[in-house]
Design a protein around this motif. Structure first.
Motif, PDB file in Angstrom:
ATOM      1  N   THR A 301      12.745  74.130  61.074  1.00 20.29           N
ATOM      2  CA  THR A 301      13.449  73.471  60.171  1.00 20.29           C
ATOM      3  C   THR A 301      14.501  74.040  59.300  1.00 20.29           C
ATOM      4  O   THR A 301      15.675  73.549  59.139  1.00 20.29           O
ATOM      5  CB  THR A 301      12.465  72.613  59.239  1.00 20.29           C
ATOM      6  OG1 THR A 301      11.493  72.120  60.203  1.00 20.29           O
ATOM      7  CG2 THR A 301      13.182  71.578  58.705  1.00 20.29           C
ATOM      8  N   ALA A 302      14.168  75.141  58.579  1.00 20.70           N
ATOM      9  CA  ALA A 302      15.297  75.820  57.819  1.00 20.70           C
ATOM     10  C   ALA A 302      16.427  76.441  58.493  1.00 20.70           C
ATOM     11  O   ALA A 302      17.434  76.311  58.204  1.00 20.70           O
ATOM     12  CB  ALA A 302      14.551  77.039  57.213  1.00 20.70           C
ATOM     13  N   ARG A 303      16.030  76.913  59.646  1.00 16.79           N
ATOM     14  CA  ARG A 303      17.175  77.217  60.686  1.00 16.79           C
ATOM     15  C   ARG A 303      18.161  75.986  61.022  1.00 16.79           C
ATOM     16  O   ARG A 303      19.308  76.114  60.918  1.00 16.79           O
ATOM     17  CB  ARG A 303      16.831  77.884  61.752  1.00 16.79           C
ATOM     18  CG  ARG A 303      16.012  79.009  61.820  1.00 16.79           C
ATOM     19  CD  ARG A 303      15.887  79.782  63.177  1.00 16.79           C
ATOM     20  NE  ARG A 303      15.256  81.028  63.064  1.00 16.79           N
ATOM     21  CZ  ARG A 303      13.680  81.259  63.231  1.00 16.79           C
ATOM     22  NH1 ARG A 303      12.843  80.090  63.499  1.00 16.79           N
ATOM     23  NH2 ARG A 303      13.255  82.152  63.308  1.00 16.79           N
ATOM     24  N   ARG A 304      17.522  75.196  61.246  1.00 14.25           N
ATOM     25  CA  ARG A 304      18.478  73.900  61.509  1.00 14.25           C
ATOM     26  C   ARG A 304      19.341  73.184  60.278  1.00 14.25           C
ATOM     27  O   ARG A 304      20.561  73.046  60.684  1.00 14.25           O
ATOM     28  CB  ARG A 304      17.765  72.823  61.991  1.00 14.25           C
ATOM     29  CG  ARG A 304      18.207  71.446  62.358  1.00 14.25           C
ATOM     30  CD  ARG A 304      17.353  70.419  63.049  1.00 14.25           C
ATOM     31  NE  ARG A 304      17.935  69.145  63.128  1.00 14.25           N
ATOM     32  CZ  ARG A 304      17.430  68.116  63.496  1.00 14.25           C
ATOM     33  NH1 ARG A 304      16.139  68.091  63.625  1.00 14.25           N
ATOM     34  NH2 ARG A 304      17.993  66.849  63.785  1.00 14.25           N
ATOM     35  N   ILE A 305      18.586  73.306  59.245  1.00 15.37           N
ATOM     36  CA  ILE A 305      19.377  73.119  57.994  1.00 15.37           C
ATOM     37  C   ILE A 305      20.485  73.937  57.662  1.00 15.37           C
ATOM     38  O   ILE A 305      21.714  73.614  57.483  1.00 15.37           O
ATOM     39  CB  ILE A 305      18.466  72.842  56.763  1.00 15.37           C
ATOM     40  CG1 ILE A 305      17.472  71.795  57.107  1.00 15.37           C
ATOM     41  CG2 ILE A 305      19.439  72.548  55.615  1.00 15.37           C
ATOM     42  CD1 ILE A 305      18.135  70.427  57.405  1.00 15.37           C
ATOM     43  N   LEU A 306      20.122  75.377  57.736  1.00 11.82           N
ATOM     44  CA  LEU A 306      21.157  76.348  57.529  1.00 11.82           C
ATOM     45  C   LEU A 306      22.252  76.383  58.472  1.00 11.82           C
ATOM     46  O   LEU A 306      23.434  76.729  57.964  1.00 11.82           O
ATOM     47  CB  LEU A 306      20.482  77.677  57.381  1.00 11.82           C
ATOM     48  CG  LEU A 306      19.801  77.695  56.052  1.00 11.82           C
ATOM     49  CD1 LEU A 306      18.869  79.220  56.076  1.00 11.82           C
ATOM     50  CD2 LEU A 306      20.426  77.628  54.809  1.00 11.82           C
ATOM     51  N   GLY A 307      21.832  76.155  59.503  1.00  7.37           N
ATOM     52  CA  GLY A 307      22.929  76.202  60.895  1.00  7.37           C
ATOM     53  C   GLY A 307      24.045  75.011  60.334  1.00  7.37           C
ATOM     54  O   GLY A 307      25.324  75.202  60.331  1.00  7.37           O
ATOM     55  N   LEU A 308      23.887  73.750  60.076  1.00  6.35           N
ATOM     56  CA  LEU A 308      24.529  72.802  59.681  1.00  6.35           C
ATOM     57  C   LEU A 308      25.221  72.819  58.487  1.00  6.35           C
ATOM     58  O   LEU A 308      26.597  72.885  58.672  1.00  6.35           O
ATOM     59  CB  LEU A 308      23.709  71.431  59.542  1.00  6.35           C
ATOM     60  CG  LEU A 308      23.129  70.689  60.731  1.00  6.35           C
ATOM     61  CD1 LEU A 308      22.225  69.605  60.375  1.00  6.35           C
ATOM     62  CD2 LEU A 308      24.325  70.347  61.593  1.00  6.35           C
ATOM     63  N   LEU A 309      24.735  73.646  57.366  1.00  3.83           N
ATOM     64  CA  LEU A 309      25.428  73.858  56.140  1.00  3.83           C
ATOM     65  C   LEU A 309      26.342  75.193  56.308  1.00  3.83           C
ATOM     66  O   LEU A 309      27.589  75.170  55.776  1.00  3.83           O
ATOM     67  CB  LEU A 309      24.551  74.212  55.080  1.00  3.83           C
ATOM     68  CG  LEU A 309      23.491  73.107  54.563  1.00  3.83           C
ATOM     69  CD1 LEU A 309      22.435  73.994  53.577  1.00  3.83           C
ATOM     70  CD2 LEU A 309      24.224  71.968  53.930  1.00  3.83           C
ATOM     71  N   ALA A 310      25.997  76.072  57.118  1.00  2.00           N
ATOM     72  CA  ALA A 310      26.960  77.124  57.223  1.00  2.00           C
ATOM     73  C   ALA A 310      28.353  76.590  58.088  1.00  2.00           C
ATOM     74  O   ALA A 310      29.156  77.279  57.920  1.00  2.00           O
ATOM     75  CB  ALA A 310      26.077  78.292  58.189  1.00  2.00           C
ATOM     76  N   ALA A 311      28.048  75.741  59.024  1.00  7.38           N
ATOM     77  CA  ALA A 311      29.066  75.538  59.899  1.00  7.38           C
ATOM     78  C   ALA A 311      30.068  74.564  58.991  1.00  7.38           C
ATOM     79  O   ALA A 311      31.379  74.890  59.281  1.00  7.38           O
ATOM     80  CB  ALA A 311      28.606  74.467  60.928  1.00  7.38           C
ATOM     81  N   ALA A 312      29.699  74.274  58.089  1.00  3.99           N
ATOM     82  CA  ALA A 312      30.560  73.149  57.025  1.00  3.99           C
ATOM     83  C   ALA A 312      31.117  74.107  55.932  1.00  3.99           C
ATOM     84  O   ALA A 312      32.011  73.688  55.317  1.00  3.99           O
ATOM     85  CB  ALA A 312      29.820  72.036  56.394  1.00  3.99           C
ATOM     86  N   ASN A 313      30.528  75.219  55.820  1.00  2.00           N
ATOM     87  CA  ASN A 313      30.606  75.971  54.452  1.00  2.00           C
ATOM     88  C   ASN A 313      32.133  76.627  54.466  1.00  2.00           C
ATOM     89  O   ASN A 313      32.702  77.145  55.469  1.00  2.00           O
ATOM     90  CB  ASN A 313      29.746  77.128  54.192  1.00  2.00           C
ATOM     91  CG  ASN A 313      29.381  77.543  52.658  1.00  2.00           C
ATOM     92  OD1 ASN A 313      29.425  76.412  51.916  1.00  2.00           O
ATOM     93  ND2 ASN A 313      29.036  78.720  52.578  1.00  2.00           N
TER      94      ASN A 313
END
Length: 313
Positions: A301-313
């Motif tokens: 779950t952490a990987r999924r959340i961070l992947g989305l945030l990193a792509a937008a960062n």
């Protein structure tokens, strides 16, 4: 520091740089001059029950008598209309500062209100003395409005490692305790975060829009996508408890105040959860983190959340 993405079953840590390869590098904080070298505090010699009693006493003496009893002059704005402090915050922090340093001689206290008065108090997080990290009333806005969703947060740290934490919601009758390597419990019952059901919509608490700027709002908006149900957070400490109980799947926070996060991150990890920043690094309580960061029920779950945030960062 808090380990990144510890899996629930094994207790190992997982580097998630591959999942957030587009993220910016972790910022580095300038360390304060080191204090005289001190040994790590021996928790076997520290009366943990006395710490719990001190937290309960501070709430009983300074917080609960003022709950739903505040006068207008008891409430002050700090940095804006949404950033409030009350007489209960100040007196509870003073109470805890006296009690906790008496329980562990030579320790320091980094409290939210003390840092607001004197930012150099934060330097203790870079020193060698053990540090109590205190948020006397986490969720002051809820407290002011008579909402029971607030908590007193205390964490004991040494050289960047959080060793133990106490999350106490006095109006809800909840006391959560975590010890590094020894698990977490709520009112004496062991906590396990578990994992979301396959294909379940993820419930995610994010930084409240009242406390985010336009750029932070833009990045966090990446979570407004299929399979994720974001909502503004309340008390950060209680959101971490919700994760540790398995009632919330993840958080996404864009601020790094140690008093908001130290206690809860240890609680989540000791319940089998995971955390990390968009740079794929562990969250550092000393500051200088790449933001946003997440805590979650499990590593996937952490990987999924961070992947989305990193792509937008």
């Amino acid at each position: 520091m808090i380990e990144a993405l510890r899996t629930e079953d094994s207790g190992d840590t997982t580097n998630i740089t591959d999942a957030v390869a587009t993220a910016s590098a972790t910022l580095t904080a300038t360390p304060a001059p080191a204090a005289p070298d001190l040994p790590a505090p021996d928790l076997s010699a520290l009366d943990l029950a006395a710490v719990e009693a001190a937290v309960r006493r501070a709430a009983a003496d300074e917080i609960m008598p003022r709950f739903r009893q505040l006068a207008a002059e008891d409430i002050v704005q700090k940095n804006g209309p949404h950033d409030l402090v009350t007489v209960a915050d100040r007196l509870a922090e003073e109470h805890l500062t006296r009690a906790l340093t008496a329980l562990l001689p030579g320790s320091r206290v980094v409290g939210e209100e003390a840092v607001h008065a004197d930012p150099s108090v934060l330097d203790a997080l870079h020193g060698d003395a053990p540090v109590w990290i205190v948020d006397p009333v986490d969720g002051t806005r809820q407290f002011v409005h008579g909402d029971p969703g607030f908590a007193t947060l205390v964490a004991l740290a040494h050289r960047g490692e959080v060793l133990a934490s106490w999350t106490y919601a006095p109006a809800l009758g909840l006391m959560a305790i975590a010890r590094r390597g020894a698990g977490a419990e709520l009112n004496g019952v062991p906590l396990r975060a578990g994992s979301p059901a396959p294909d379940a919509v993820l419930d995610v608490a994010t930084s409240h829009f009242d406390f985010t700027d336009d750029e932070q709002k833009r990045v966090l908006a990446a979570l407004d996508t299929g399979g994720i149900a974001p909502r503004p957070c309340g008390s950060a400490g209680l959101e971490y408890l919700h994760i540790a109980r398995g009632d919330l799947d993840a958080t996404a926070f864009s601020w790094e105040n140690a008093w908001d996060h130290a206690a809860g991150l240890l609680l989540v990890h000791e319940a089998g959860g995971a955390s990390g920043t968009v740079a794929g690094q562990p969250f550092r309580i000393e500051g200088g983190n790449a933001l946003p960061f997440t805590a979650a029920r499990d590593a996937e779950t952490a990987r999924r959340i961070l992947g989305l945030l990193a792509a937008a960062n």
